[in-house]
Write a protein that holds these residues in place. Structure first.
Motif, mmCIF file in Angstrom:
data_model
loop_
_atom_site.group_PDB
_atom_site.id
_atom_site.type_symbol
_atom_site.label_atom_id
_atom_site.label_comp_id
_atom_site.label_asym_id
_atom_site.label_seq_id
_atom_site.Cartn_x
_atom_site.Cartn_y
_atom_site.Cartn_z
ATOM 1 N N VAL A 49 22.712 6.111 -0.346
ATOM 2 C CA VAL A 49 21.188 6.742 1.319
ATOM 3 C C VAL A 49 21.995 7.481 2.478
ATOM 4 O O VAL A 49 22.817 6.703 2.897
ATOM 5 N N ILE A 50 21.812 8.296 2.950
ATOM 6 C CA ILE A 50 22.339 8.720 4.556
ATOM 7 C C ILE A 50 21.897 7.981 5.400
ATOM 8 O O ILE A 50 20.483 7.797 5.504
ATOM 9 N N PHE A 82 13.598 13.560 2.665
ATOM 10 C CA PHE A 82 13.410 12.300 3.216
ATOM 11 C C PHE A 82 12.349 11.074 2.907
ATOM 12 O O PHE A 82 11.543 11.338 3.212
ATOM 13 N N LYS A 83 13.914 9.893 2.650
ATOM 14 C CA LYS A 83 12.399 8.750 2.258
ATOM 15 C C LYS A 83 12.484 7.969 3.413
ATOM 16 O O LYS A 83 13.145 7.178 3.570
ATOM 17 N N ASP A 84 11.136 7.167 3.025
ATOM 18 C CA ASP A 84 10.440 6.439 3.819
ATOM 19 C C ASP A 84 10.944 5.397 2.918
ATOM 20 O O ASP A 84 11.498 4.714 1.941
ATOM 21 N N GLU A 85 10.986 4.015 3.829
ATOM 22 C CA GLU A 85 11.326 2.682 4.014
ATOM 23 C C GLU A 85 11.041 2.250 2.213
ATOM 24 O O GLU A 85 11.209 0.910 1.369
ATOM 25 N N PHE A 86 9.550 2.777 2.427
ATOM 26 C CA PHE A 86 8.485 1.837 0.827
ATOM 27 C C PHE A 86 9.688 2.964 -0.203
ATOM 28 O O PHE A 86 9.633 2.225 -1.125
ATOM 29 N N GLU A 87 9.768 4.260 -0.205
ATOM 30 C CA GLU A 87 10.752 4.737 -1.356
ATOM 31 C C GLU A 87 11.972 4.217 -1.576
ATOM 32 O O GLU A 87 12.015 4.043 -2.420
ATOM 33 N N LEU A 88 12.693 3.755 -0.309
ATOM 34 C CA LEU A 88 14.322 2.765 -0.324
ATOM 35 C C LEU A 88 13.859 2.103 -0.810
ATOM 36 O O LEU A 88 14.632 1.788 -2.277
ATOM 37 N N GLU A 89 13.311 1.228 -0.550
ATOM 38 C CA GLU A 89 13.230 0.176 -2.057
ATOM 39 C C GLU A 89 12.691 0.514 -3.166
ATOM 40 O O GLU A 89 13.232 -0.570 -4.164
ATOM 41 N N VAL A 90 11.859 0.973 -3.623
ATOM 42 C CA VAL A 90 11.550 1.892 -5.210
ATOM 43 C C VAL A 90 13.058 1.582 -5.473
ATOM 44 O O VAL A 90 13.583 0.838 -6.790
ATOM 45 N N LEU A 91 13.424 2.695 -4.830
ATOM 46 C CA LEU A 91 14.886 3.244 -5.557
ATOM 47 C C LEU A 91 16.100 2.370 -5.791
ATOM 48 O O LEU A 91 16.867 2.403 -6.064
ATOM 49 N N ARG A 92 16.267 1.100 -4.203
ATOM 50 C CA ARG A 92 16.729 -0.035 -4.776
ATOM 51 C C ARG A 92 16.504 -0.634 -5.763
ATOM 52 O O ARG A 92 17.513 -0.875 -6.940
ATOM 53 N N ARG A 93 15.383 -1.346 -6.496
ATOM 54 C CA ARG A 93 14.671 -2.124 -7.573
ATOM 55 C C ARG A 93 15.487 -0.665 -8.763
ATOM 56 O O ARG A 93 15.548 -1.645 -9.177
ATOM 57 N N ARG A 134 23.179 22.589 -0.920
ATOM 58 C CA ARG A 134 23.691 22.843 -0.027
ATOM 59 C C ARG A 134 23.368 22.481 1.450
ATOM 60 O O ARG A 134 22.005 24.288 1.434
ATOM 61 N N ARG A 135 23.532 21.258 1.973
ATOM 62 C CA ARG A 135 22.917 21.617 3.146
ATOM 63 C C ARG A 135 23.471 20.786 3.511
ATOM 64 O O ARG A 135 24.094 19.876 3.383
ATOM 65 N N GLU A 136 23.162 20.055 5.053
ATOM 66 C CA GLU A 136 23.840 18.937 6.142
ATOM 67 C C GLU A 136 22.963 17.970 5.253
ATOM 68 O O GLU A 136 21.712 18.188 5.350
ATOM 69 N N MET A 137 23.812 17.071 5.355
ATOM 70 C CA MET A 137 23.730 15.012 5.349
ATOM 71 C C MET A 137 22.753 14.903 6.106
ATOM 72 O O MET A 137 22.984 15.183 7.344
ATOM 73 N N LEU A 138 21.746 14.854 6.277
ATOM 74 C CA LEU A 138 21.535 13.822 7.137
ATOM 75 C C LEU A 138 20.234 12.361 7.220
ATOM 76 O O LEU A 138 20.424 12.305 5.749
ATOM 77 N N PRO A 139 19.793 11.545 8.007
ATOM 78 C CA PRO A 139 19.575 9.981 7.415
ATOM 79 C C PRO A 139 17.972 9.718 6.793
ATOM 80 O O PRO A 139 17.530 11.070 6.679
ATOM 81 N N ASN A 140 18.662 9.148 5.717
ATOM 82 C CA ASN A 140 16.937 9.002 4.254
ATOM 83 C C ASN A 140 16.672 9.972 3.908
ATOM 84 O O ASN A 140 16.055 9.944 2.563
ATOM 85 N N MET A 141 18.234 11.005 3.010
ATOM 86 C CA MET A 141 18.674 11.350 2.124
ATOM 87 C C MET A 141 18.995 11.010 1.161
ATOM 88 O O MET A 141 20.320 10.068 1.366
ATOM 89 N N VAL A 189 1.058 -1.241 -0.185
ATOM 90 C CA VAL A 189 0.247 -0.318 0.323
ATOM 91 C C VAL A 189 0.758 0.492 0.209
ATOM 92 O O VAL A 189 1.894 1.328 0.944
ATOM 93 N N TYR A 190 0.435 1.750 -1.230
ATOM 94 C CA TYR A 190 1.412 2.847 -1.168
ATOM 95 C C TYR A 190 0.856 4.195 0.083
ATOM 96 O O TYR A 190 -0.044 4.461 0.849
ATOM 97 N N PRO A 191 2.158 4.476 0.924
ATOM 98 C CA PRO A 191 1.976 4.969 2.095
ATOM 99 C C PRO A 191 1.672 7.161 1.988
ATOM 100 O O PRO A 191 2.484 8.480 2.459
ATOM 101 N N ALA A 192 0.544 7.013 1.224
ATOM 102 C CA ALA A 192 0.127 8.625 0.952
ATOM 103 C C ALA A 192 -0.314 9.398 2.113
ATOM 104 O O ALA A 192 0.422 10.282 2.339
ATOM 105 N N LYS A 193 -1.233 8.526 2.925
ATOM 106 C CA LYS A 193 -1.576 8.867 4.199
ATOM 107 C C LYS A 193 0.188 10.043 5.011
ATOM 108 O O LYS A 193 -0.008 11.560 5.391
ATOM 109 N N GLN A 194 0.584 9.179 5.482
ATOM 110 C CA GLN A 194 1.604 9.011 6.462
ATOM 111 C C GLN A 194 2.536 10.344 5.169
ATOM 112 O O GLN A 194 3.183 11.488 5.693
#
Length: 450
Positions: free
Chosen positions: A422-423, A156-167, A366-373, A3-8
């Motif tokens: 991904v950071i 900031f990518k969530d795990e749903f997005e990161l899995e798509v990016l991995r694939r 130009r910004r600070e790197m943070l997790p899930n970027m 399920v796509y995390p639209a609400k989140q």
């Protein structure tokens, strides 16, 4: 069913917006017909709408009631006549469940559904149409405040997005590797690009993430070369392939450079190894709380030392760095944020200014790197005649360059190597796994001529 995390995504956007009530309303893209014809352009969804809905069809809209945390999807109504041509669509409830919404209604009911919420303010994007709201609701519209909070949520990518990016990266890397195995003298750049497109579509890719680059020899000195129409006629040259696919509306962006022949020429190998060293050192340094422009500066220092060792640069490394000499060989930034868009949003938070120095002025973030970027790391070195002429005309820069040595390497054209990372909490995860070591590439290239 995933399920796509639209609400989140709506909830994060509302949190960034910093208000406790009101409605967020966004419109998706529509079918566009080529002028004076009945031929439709290929549909590409509005990126901000896709982030908030996960819907990749035309004619949809979506809303989020902030006070009650209610996500509402407005579905394009397909008539019986239209269904003959495009098929019978899913039901309202099917759409609702697939994309994680609380409610689903047809788009023609937008005004009545939103009016019942009695919103004090409706937050919209300035480029989105508002005709479905009706005149009374349009009086409540705020088109100024939503864009920046939405862009920040997309950073900031969530795990749903990161899995798509991995694939997406796996599909792209498989294609690059197959191209490495099959490139031969006598082929055309267009064939290389065409094979990439075919290979990625066959694995589920939707379309190219951007205009693919297949640049042989000197063409690689053109950073966004997309003519892709020249013959590969020398086994002493390299080919630079910058190509990525889109999967489920998320991009990949990968560049590899390899010899057209079975092995690198000495000049090509030397420049390639410097670029590889630049990339490996930058990736090793990417972790939370580092500044992105510092990664660019690190790449420049590695390049400076490598070019000094080759004799292309001369003098002291501190002087080279102070005068931004490497910027004349790497005129672009070290990389950019990536996600739904290849050059994704949020690279310059509000108030952040560009650094007006060679190379640095073209940084896309130009910004600070943070997790899930998610960033691309794409150092390169290029021999661009026009830029090097500018360097020669500047005494402050020219004193550090041996232009006779530059002439000896001019035919290299350019080298770029690009991975997507991904950071993480402690460092980074490299999403890109296609070969890039010199020995790996030469082993693959040798098989192309057996």
């Amino acid at each position: 069913m995933r399920v796509y995390p639209a609400k989140q995504h709506f909830a994060q956007t509302a949190k960034n917006l910093g208000v406790s009530n009101g409605v967020i309303y966004v419109r998706g893209g529509e079918t566009i017909v080529h002028p004076d014809s009945d031929t439709e352009y290929e549909f590409h969804q509005d990126s901000n709408f896709f982030y908030l809905s996960g819907v990749n069809e035309p004619g949809f809209a979506a809303a989020y009631d902030i006070a009650s945390s209610t996500a509402i999807l407005f579905v394009n109504h397909v008539s019986a006549d239209e269904a003959v041509w495009i098929g019978v669509p899913p039901s309202l409830d099917d759409y609702r469940r697939a994309h994680g919404f609380d409610q689903a209604h047809y788009a023609h009911d937008t005004e009545s559904v939103l009016s019942a919420l009695k919103p004090s303010t409706i937050y919209v994007l300035a480029h989105h149409k508002l005709d479905q709201l009706g005149a009374p609701l349009q009086q409540l519209v705020d088109s100024d405040k939503l864009l920046e909070p939405l862009h920040e949520a997309r950073v900031f990518k969530d795990e749903f997005e990161l899995e798509v990016l991995r694939r997406a990266n796996r599909i792209t890397c498989d294609a690059h590797t197959e191209l490495m195995k099959g490139t031969r003298v006598g082929m055309n750049e267009a064939e290389v690009r065409g094979r990439f497109v075919g290979l990625t579509l066959a694995q589920g890719g939707m379309y190219e993430a951007y205009g693919s680059i297949a640049a042989r020899g000197r063409n690689a000195a053109i950073l966004h070369y997309t003519k892709n129409n020249q013959q590969l006629d020398s086994d002493a040259e390299m080919i630079l392939v910058d190509a990525g696919t889109v999967l489920d509306n998320y991009a990949s962006d990968v560049t590899r450079t390899w010899p057209v022949g079975p092995a690198f020429s000495p000049e090509c190998r030397s420049i390639y190894q410097i670029v590889l060293d630049m990339q490996k050192q930058v990736i090793a340094a990417c972790k939370p709380h580092q500044q992105w422009e510092d990664m660019h500066i690190l790449a420049n220092r590695v390049a400076a030392q490598g070019l000094l060792d080759l004799g292309i640069l001369k003098g002291d490394i501190d002087g080279i760095m102070k005068n931004y000499v490497v910027g004349y060989f790497m005129p672009h930034g070290i990389g950019h944020l990536m996600g739904i868009d290849t050059h994704d949003v949020g690279g310059y938070p509000k108030g952040t200014k560009r650094i007006d120095k060679p190379g640095l002025r073209n940084l896309r973030s130009r910004r600070e790197m943070l997790p899930n970027m998610v960033f691309t790391v794409e150092p390169g070195l290029y021999f661009v005649d026009e830029i090097l002429a500018d360097a020669k005309a500047s005494p402050e820069v020219a004193q550090y360059i041996d232009f006779d040595k530059v002439a000896a390497y001019r035919q290299v054209g350019g080298v770029r190597i690009e991975d997507n990372i991904v950071i993480t909490e402690s460092g980074n995860e490299n999403l890109t796994n296609c070969p890039k070591e010199v020995a790996e590439l030469e082993a693959i290239r040798a098989t192309a001529y057996q």
